[in-house]
Write a protein that holds these residues in place. Sequence first.
Motif, short mmCIF file in Angstrom:
data_model
loop_
_atom_site.label_atom_id
_atom_site.label_comp_id
_atom_site.label_asym_id
_atom_site.label_seq_id
_atom_site.Cartn_x
_atom_site.Cartn_y
_atom_site.Cartn_z
N LYS A 3 0.86 -1.17 0.22
CA LYS A 3 -0.24 0.05 -0.04
C LYS A 3 0.75 1.09 -0.10
N PHE A 4 0.61 2.17 -0.83
CA PHE A 4 1.41 3.36 -0.98
C PHE A 4 0.88 4.48 -1.76
N VAL A 5 1.52 5.53 -1.52
CA VAL A 5 0.99 6.79 -2.22
C VAL A 5 1.51 7.08 -3.42
N ILE A 6 0.84 7.53 -4.55
CA ILE A 6 1.46 7.89 -5.66
C ILE A 6 0.97 9.30 -6.13
N TRP A 7 1.96 10.00 -6.20
CA TRP A 7 1.80 11.71 -6.61
C TRP A 7 1.83 11.64 -8.00
N THR A 8 0.94 12.72 -8.48
CA THR A 8 0.80 12.94 -9.96
C THR A 8 2.26 13.23 -10.70
N SER A 9 3.12 14.05 -9.54
CA SER A 9 4.49 14.50 -10.14
C SER A 9 5.65 13.45 -10.35
N GLU A 10 5.10 12.31 -9.72
CA GLU A 10 6.06 10.96 -9.86
C GLU A 10 6.14 10.35 -11.33
N LEU A 11 4.99 10.82 -11.83
CA LEU A 11 4.78 10.19 -13.30
C LEU A 11 4.97 11.43 -14.45
N ASP A 12 5.31 12.65 -13.97
CA ASP A 12 5.44 13.69 -14.95
C ASP A 12 6.65 14.07 -15.62
N SER A 13 6.60 13.80 -16.99
CA SER A 13 7.89 13.90 -17.60
C SER A 13 8.53 15.13 -17.67
N ARG A 14 7.82 16.16 -17.36
CA ARG A 14 8.28 17.63 -17.36
C ARG A 14 9.34 17.88 -16.28
N LEU A 15 9.19 17.06 -15.30
CA LEU A 15 9.83 17.27 -13.96
C LEU A 15 11.10 16.51 -13.93
N SER A 16 12.18 16.94 -13.26
CA SER A 16 13.35 16.31 -12.95
C SER A 16 13.40 15.38 -11.87
#
Length: 99
Positions: A3-16
Amino acid sequence: MSKFVIWTSELDSRLSKKYGRVVPRNLAVERPSIEEIEEAAKSLGFKVLQVEREKLNPKLSGIDEDLRTYGRIIIESPYGKAKTLKIIAQKIRELRRRR
């Protein structure tokens, strides 16, 4: 099951990776929405426990507003977090191609 948290930012190609991207850039998607992540997770058979659309990943507090993506989702998956994120990213790409 994990069980864990997924942030949208973890999948965002625009971010480093410094700002929270977890998956490799070639697997990441641009501006993933919480709805896309939820749809992908459900279609893959992962159990969605909670969706919070207004949450901001603390790693994003210091960047421009146009790069911020809001939302997090708590899921249960039989895989580890890294593998689950890669599978979800691939599913989002597949869902986007169908549209």
